[in-house]
Design a protein around this motif. Structure first.
Motif, PDB file in Angstrom:
ATOM      1  N   ASP A  40       0.812  -1.210   0.000  1.00 24.93           N
ATOM      2  CA  ASP A  40       0.000   0.000   0.000  1.00 24.93           C
ATOM      3  C   ASP A  40       0.855   1.273   0.000  1.00 24.93           C
ATOM      4  O   ASP A  40       0.351   2.365   0.213  1.00 24.93           O
ATOM      5  CB  ASP A  40      -0.966   0.013   1.184  1.00 24.93           C
ATOM      6  N   LYS A  41       2.143   1.129  -0.248  1.00 23.87           N
ATOM      7  CA  LYS A  41       3.051   2.282  -0.302  1.00 23.87           C
ATOM      8  C   LYS A  41       3.710   2.363  -1.676  1.00 23.87           C
ATOM      9  O   LYS A  41       3.772   1.380  -2.400  1.00 23.87           O
ATOM     10  CB  LYS A  41       4.120   2.173   0.766  1.00 23.87           C
ATOM     11  N   VAL A  42       4.191   3.543  -2.014  1.00 21.95           N
ATOM     12  CA  VAL A  42       4.862   3.769  -3.289  1.00 21.95           C
ATOM     13  C   VAL A  42       6.185   4.480  -3.010  1.00 21.95           C
ATOM     14  O   VAL A  42       6.214   5.506  -2.338  1.00 21.95           O
ATOM     15  CB  VAL A  42       4.017   4.641  -4.244  1.00 21.95           C
ATOM     16  N   LYS A  43       7.274   3.913  -3.522  1.00 28.98           N
ATOM     17  CA  LYS A  43       8.576   4.574  -3.438  1.00 28.98           C
ATOM     18  C   LYS A  43       8.732   5.389  -4.711  1.00 28.98           C
ATOM     19  O   LYS A  43       8.653   4.863  -5.815  1.00 28.98           O
ATOM     20  CB  LYS A  43       9.701   3.558  -3.324  1.00 28.98           C
ATOM     21  N   VAL A  44       8.942   6.692  -4.553  1.00 30.81           N
ATOM     22  CA  VAL A  44       9.090   7.598  -5.691  1.00 30.81           C
ATOM     23  C   VAL A  44      10.535   8.085  -5.720  1.00 30.81           C
ATOM     24  O   VAL A  44      11.026   8.648  -4.749  1.00 30.81           O
ATOM     25  CB  VAL A  44       8.130   8.805  -5.583  1.00 30.81           C
ATOM     26  N   THR A  45      11.207   7.821  -6.847  1.00 33.06           N
ATOM     27  CA  THR A  45      12.594   8.232  -7.018  1.00 33.06           C
ATOM     28  C   THR A  45      12.690   9.041  -8.301  1.00 33.06           C
ATOM     29  O   THR A  45      12.236   8.598  -9.348  1.00 33.06           O
ATOM     30  CB  THR A  45      13.517   7.002  -7.120  1.00 33.06           C
ATOM     31  N   ALA A  46      13.278  10.232  -8.197  1.00 36.45           N
ATOM     32  CA  ALA A  46      13.422  11.091  -9.368  1.00 36.45           C
ATOM     33  C   ALA A  46      14.878  11.146  -9.798  1.00 36.45           C
ATOM     34  O   ALA A  46      15.788  10.892  -9.005  1.00 36.45           O
ATOM     35  CB  ALA A  46      12.923  12.498  -9.065  1.00 36.45           C
ATOM     36  N   ALA A  47      15.069  11.487 -11.060  1.00 39.12           N
ATOM     37  CA  ALA A  47      16.413  11.612 -11.615  1.00 39.12           C
ATOM     38  C   ALA A  47      17.230  12.621 -10.818  1.00 39.12           C
ATOM     39  O   ALA A  47      16.695  13.575 -10.269  1.00 39.12           O
ATOM     40  CB  ALA A  47      16.332  12.047 -13.077  1.00 39.12           C
ATOM     41  N   ARG A  48      18.503  12.388 -10.767  1.00 38.58           N
ATOM     42  CA  ARG A  48      19.458  13.278 -10.105  1.00 38.58           C
ATOM     43  C   ARG A  48      19.186  13.447  -8.618  1.00 38.58           C
ATOM     44  O   ARG A  48      19.567  14.430  -8.018  1.00 38.58           O
ATOM     45  CB  ARG A  48      19.491  14.645 -10.785  1.00 38.58           C
TER      46      ARG A  48
END
Length: 80
Positions: free
Chosen positions: A40-48
């Motif tokens: 029920d969780k989301v790991k959000v990773t963005a560039a740089r």
């Protein structure tokens, strides 16, 4: 369900899915962002390294675009 704003596709951004991951790609492949679904969780990773967080799925409002350094890149809006 996460809503995808029309501006995301209209700007030339794309998304690809693989397993429990969705990769959001900016126009010309710039500004990539990755969403990894962990129950029920989301790991959000963005560039740089601009964003690296884990949030409950229900807090993600929509996927859209934003202007960053003169380019259109994927963005995620969170509920208040």
């Amino acid at each position: 369900m996460i809503r995808v704003d029309n501006s995301f596709y209209e700007s030339g951004c794309t998304m690809e899915g693989k397993g429990n991951r969705v990769i959001l790609k900016g126009k010309n492949g710039k500004g990539n962002m990755e969403m990894t679904f962990l129950g029920d969780k989301v790991k959000v990773t963005a560039a740089r390294g601009l964003l690296n967080t884990v949030v409950p799925f229900k807090y993600i409002e929509k996927i859209c675009v934003t202007e960053l350094t003169g380019d259109t890149v994927p963005a995620i809006t969170f509920k208040d």
